[in-house]
Motif scaffolding. Structure first.
Motif, mmCIF file in Angstrom:
data_model
loop_
_atom_site.group_PDB
_atom_site.id
_atom_site.type_symbol
_atom_site.label_atom_id
_atom_site.label_comp_id
_atom_site.label_asym_id
_atom_site.label_seq_id
_atom_site.Cartn_x
_atom_site.Cartn_y
_atom_site.Cartn_z
ATOM 1 N N LEU A 145 45.301 -26.264 20.906
ATOM 2 C CA LEU A 145 44.591 -25.415 21.886
ATOM 3 C C LEU A 145 45.386 -24.176 22.306
ATOM 4 N N GLY A 146 46.669 -24.153 22.038
ATOM 5 C CA GLY A 146 47.483 -22.977 22.356
ATOM 6 C C GLY A 146 47.537 -22.659 23.842
ATOM 7 N N THR A 147 47.621 -23.691 24.676
ATOM 8 C CA THR A 147 47.523 -23.465 26.130
ATOM 9 C C THR A 147 48.714 -22.687 26.705
ATOM 10 N N ARG A 148 49.871 -22.765 26.017
ATOM 11 C CA ARG A 148 51.040 -22.038 26.572
ATOM 12 C C ARG A 148 50.865 -20.540 26.459
ATOM 13 N N LEU A 174 45.063 -25.920 5.548
ATOM 14 C CA LEU A 174 44.957 -25.624 6.978
ATOM 15 C C LEU A 174 44.198 -26.762 7.634
ATOM 16 N N VAL A 175 44.780 -27.342 8.678
ATOM 17 C CA VAL A 175 44.041 -28.358 9.447
ATOM 18 C C VAL A 175 43.482 -27.618 10.648
ATOM 19 N N THR A 176 42.177 -27.397 10.623
ATOM 20 C CA THR A 176 41.613 -26.424 11.537
ATOM 21 C C THR A 176 40.508 -27.027 12.415
ATOM 22 N N ALA A 195 41.734 -32.399 19.167
ATOM 23 C CA ALA A 195 43.201 -32.310 19.123
ATOM 24 C C ALA A 195 43.826 -33.645 19.547
ATOM 25 N N HIS A 196 43.973 -34.559 18.583
ATOM 26 C CA HIS A 196 44.558 -35.878 18.879
ATOM 27 C C HIS A 196 46.041 -35.920 18.550
ATOM 28 N N GLY A 197 46.681 -34.757 18.459
ATOM 29 C CA GLY A 197 48.121 -34.736 18.243
ATOM 30 C C GLY A 197 48.502 -34.297 16.839
ATOM 31 N N LEU A 198 49.779 -33.888 16.712
ATOM 32 C CA LEU A 198 50.278 -33.336 15.454
ATOM 33 C C LEU A 198 50.218 -34.352 14.306
ATOM 34 N N GLY A 199 50.568 -35.621 14.608
ATOM 35 C CA GLY A 199 50.536 -36.651 13.562
ATOM 36 C C GLY A 199 49.118 -36.835 13.045
ATOM 37 N N ILE A 232 54.361 -27.041 7.901
ATOM 38 C CA ILE A 232 54.853 -25.864 8.632
ATOM 39 C C ILE A 232 54.115 -25.789 9.959
ATOM 40 N N LEU A 233 54.843 -25.675 11.054
ATOM 41 C CA LEU A 233 54.190 -25.382 12.339
ATOM 42 C C LEU A 233 54.131 -23.855 12.466
ATOM 43 N N PRO A 234 52.915 -23.312 12.551
ATOM 44 C CA PRO A 234 52.773 -21.864 12.353
ATOM 45 C C PRO A 234 53.220 -21.000 13.520
ATOM 46 N N ASP A 235 53.547 -21.612 14.658
ATOM 47 C CA ASP A 235 54.028 -20.743 15.738
ATOM 48 C C ASP A 235 55.539 -20.532 15.651
ATOM 49 N N VAL A 236 56.201 -21.231 14.744
ATOM 50 C CA VAL A 236 57.631 -20.982 14.524
ATOM 51 C C VAL A 236 57.765 -20.081 13.298
HETATM 52 P P1 UTP Z 1 51.728 -27.322 19.778
HETATM 53 O O1 UTP Z 1 51.619 -28.356 20.814
HETATM 54 O O2 UTP Z 1 52.936 -26.469 19.740
HETATM 55 O O3 UTP Z 1 50.502 -26.330 19.809
HETATM 56 O O4 UTP Z 1 51.490 -27.991 18.361
HETATM 57 P P2 UTP Z 1 49.245 -26.206 20.712
HETATM 58 O O5 UTP Z 1 48.677 -27.533 21.080
HETATM 59 O O6 UTP Z 1 48.325 -25.282 19.980
HETATM 60 O O7 UTP Z 1 49.828 -25.366 21.902
HETATM 61 P P3 UTP Z 1 50.107 -25.629 23.443
HETATM 62 O O8 UTP Z 1 51.222 -26.629 23.494
HETATM 63 O O9 UTP Z 1 48.823 -26.098 24.052
HETATM 64 O O10 UTP Z 1 50.487 -24.265 23.931
HETATM 65 C C1 UTP Z 1 52.163 -27.564 17.177
HETATM 66 C C2 UTP Z 1 51.166 -27.218 16.089
HETATM 67 O O11 UTP Z 1 50.329 -28.319 15.821
HETATM 68 C C3 UTP Z 1 48.970 -27.956 15.898
HETATM 69 C C4 UTP Z 1 48.909 -26.718 16.765
HETATM 70 O O12 UTP Z 1 47.810 -25.898 16.376
HETATM 71 C C5 UTP Z 1 50.248 -26.054 16.470
HETATM 72 O O13 UTP Z 1 50.157 -25.220 15.347
HETATM 73 N N1 UTP Z 1 48.211 -29.095 16.462
HETATM 74 C C6 UTP Z 1 48.673 -29.719 17.571
HETATM 75 C C7 UTP Z 1 47.062 -29.487 15.831
HETATM 76 O O14 UTP Z 1 46.634 -28.908 14.803
HETATM 77 N N2 UTP Z 1 46.371 -30.536 16.359
HETATM 78 C C8 UTP Z 1 46.795 -31.197 17.457
HETATM 79 O O15 UTP Z 1 46.110 -32.166 17.876
HETATM 80 C C9 UTP Z 1 47.972 -30.764 18.084
#
Ligand code: UTP
Length: 292
Positions: free
Chosen positions: A14-17, A55-57, A108-112, A130-134
């Motif tokens: 969600l990119g909340t930061r 891309l997991v979108t 958005a159920h988490g990175l895993g 690759i985490l695309p914000d880094v």
């Molecule tokens: P982040 O936690 O840094 O990204 O996840 P976020 O959730 O977009 O941002 P904040 O924390 O709310 O600001 C690292 C990466 O994993 C992806 C995000 O898009 C980001 O590229 N991600 C995270 C997913 O694809 N799905 C998820 O459920 C969580």
């Protein structure tokens, strides 16, 4: 062990930061100098020899796929006007020889969970994440390439780490390498990854930095990885389980990283990428001299 030709790039968060910028625009489409963040990491992947970018979108992020697709109307317009340089820029957002494949993470159920959504495309292969914000910069061999070489030579999964001040470890996932010294560009076995430890409990100051080369076993583990207390499936949990079965190594970033997922990191990256941009560096350096 397979050659690493596939990368999973999760972009469904969600990119909340980065609100309010990310209310209607994907974080990954925010521009750094003249390119969206996602293009930098796709180019990094191509440079490291990756062929398939998965891309997991999410339904709100269609502009990311559009960015790598052809825009016929735009191209016809530029061609008719003889704007050949711009035409080439528009036609090469996707590096030559790279396939962009999109899969969905409905929620958005988490990175895993996001990484696991790519499993039908990954199949039995080993893969990169690759985490695309880094974003990374290295004047010599790109770090992703070095990690892939190390994996292909040893079969050991690679987790990129870099040192952070001890006072800040509680913001990061931290690698336990049993007190060993780790130099830039070097890999050593890791026995645990600790999420956001208090400084006095941290096993090191080596934070996990957004690049992973993972054996296929990690994907299999993700299939049954339980949600954590926040309801998310963490990639860290699966990597921790992987370490119990196989050697996993921490790879020390040799170049420089920029965390563009937060405002301070993004501003720093803007300045440094601006100072490296072939067309802008001189005028921008002059501007900064007069304004700082
Ligand atoms: P982040 O936690 O840094 O990204 O996840 P976020 O959730 O977009 O941002 P904040 O924390 O709310 O600001 C690292 C990466 O994993 C992806 C995000 O898009 C980001 O590229 N991600 C995270 C997913 O694809 N799905 C998820 O459920 C969580």
């Amino acid at each position: 062990m397979s050659k690493i030709t596939q990368v999973v790039i999760p972009v469904a968060g969600l990119g909340t930061r980065f609100l309010p910028a990310t209310k209607a625009i994907p974080k990954e489409m925010i521009t750094l100098v003249d390119k969206p963040l996602i293009q930098y990491v796709v180019e990094e992947a191509a440079e490291a020899g990756i062929k398939d970018v998965i891309l997991v979108t999410h339904s709100s992020k269609g502009s990311i796929e559009n960015h790598f697709d052809q825009n016929i109307e735009l191209e016809a317009n530029l061609e008719a006007k003889g704007k050949n340089k711009l035409l080439e820029i528009a036609q090469t957002t996707c590096p030559n020889g790279v396939n962009i494949i999109a899969v969905r993470q409905p929620q958005a159920h988490g990175l895993g969970h996001a990484v696991y959504c790519a499993s039908p495309v990954i199949g039995q292969n080993d893969f990169a994440v690759i985490l695309p914000d880094v974003l990374l910069h290295n004047d010599n061999t790109p770090d992703l390439k070095s990690m892939i070489e190390r994996f292909e030579n040893t079969g050991h999964s690679q987790i990129m780490v870099e040192p952070v001040p001890m006072s800040e470890v509680s913001n990061y996932g931290v690698a336990d390498i049993q007190g060993e010294e780790l130099s830039k560009g070097e890999s050593k076995p890791m026995i645990a990854m600790v999420e956001k430890p208090a400084p006095e409990q941290a096993p090191s100051n080596l934070s996990v930095t957004g690049r992973y080369i993972l054996s296929n076993r990690c994907m299999q583990i993700l299939e049954t990885t339980e949600k954590c207390h926040t309801g998310e499936v963490q990639l860290t949990t699966a990597i921790d389980a992987l370490m119990k079965e196989e050697t996993v190594e921490a790879y020390h970033l040799a170049g420089q990283s920029y965390d563009c997922g937060n405002k301070q990191g993004y501003l720093q990256a803007t300045v440094e990428f601006g100072l490296r941009h072939p067309d802008l560096k001189d005028t921008f350096a002059e501007y900064l001299k007069n304004h700082v």
